[in-house]
Enzyme design. Structure first.
Site, PDB file in Angstrom:
ATOM      1  N   ASP A 121       4.839  -8.318  30.140  1.00  0.00           N
ATOM      2  CA  ASP A 121       5.367  -7.086  29.559  1.00  0.00           C
ATOM      3  C   ASP A 121       4.999  -5.936  30.485  1.00  0.00           C
ATOM      4  OD1 ASP A 121       6.519  -8.210  27.261  1.00  0.00           O
ATOM      5  OD2 ASP A 121       4.645  -8.091  26.145  1.00  0.00           O
ATOM      6  N   ASP A 139      13.005  -8.682  26.042  1.00  0.00           N
ATOM      7  CA  ASP A 139      12.871  -8.155  24.685  1.00  0.00           C
ATOM      8  C   ASP A 139      13.992  -7.168  24.378  1.00  0.00           C
ATOM      9  OD1 ASP A 139      10.479  -9.606  24.490  1.00  0.00           O
ATOM     10  OD2 ASP A 139       9.266  -7.878  25.102  1.00  0.00           O
TER      11      ASP A 139
END
Length: 164
Positions: A121, A139
């Site tokens: 991330d 995402d």
């Protein structure tokens, strides 16, 4: 016409997967772990962190291993469900686009789980004391694709979305 739906689905999945993996490669290559790079002070940083869990850090624990297998099975189930939905749906470019984004995002995060046993991330948004959990292109593709698919299904009159 059936080939068109799979071209759209596959094309969008490949686009999302490619952009996701390319962006993560750049992040891993150029940003040390847990060292934020401020892009917009007080609002947005680029970071390099690993999330072993699901969205928003759910099950993000290093002391358990079973979540890898849970997410692997969940991804396989999602891809299967998308293929079944695409096969049975009426022709709708926007629906296939949305589902392709979901599939590509799910596969992008799966690649990370297989390679790193965690998801990379790197997009970190915050405002004062409020902090959104870091996320990535996969995402974003999942969220955008899911919203798009839901809007299409919601806007399709009853019975019109069924295959004859």
């Amino acid at each position: 016409m059936i080939r068109k739906r799979y071209r759209i689905l596959g094309g969008m999945a490949l686009l999302a997967l490619t952009l996701d993996q390319l962006s993560k490669w750049l992040v891993v290559r150029s940003i040390p772990e847990h060292r934020p790079i401020t892009i917009i002070s007080g609002l947005f940083d680029l970071v390099n962190i690993r999330n072993r869990g699901a969205a928003f850090g759910f099950l993000n624990r290093s002391d358990i291993e079973w979540q890898f297998w849970l997410f692997l099975c969940a991804t396989a189930a999602a891809v299967w469900a998308i293929l079944v939905l695409v096969r049975s749906a009426q022709e709708n470019t926007w629906l296939f686009t949305g589902l392709g984004l979901v599939m590509g995002g799910a596969l992008g995060n799966l690649v990370d789980r297989v390679r790193f046993r965690a998801v990379v991330d790197f997009l970190d948004f915050y405002w004062r004391d409020w902090h959104w959990p870091a996320f990535n292109i996969a995402d974003s593709a999942i969220c955008i694709g899911a919203v798009l698919a839901c809007l299409v299904l919601w806007r399709t009159p009853s019975g019109e979305g069924e295959k004859s």
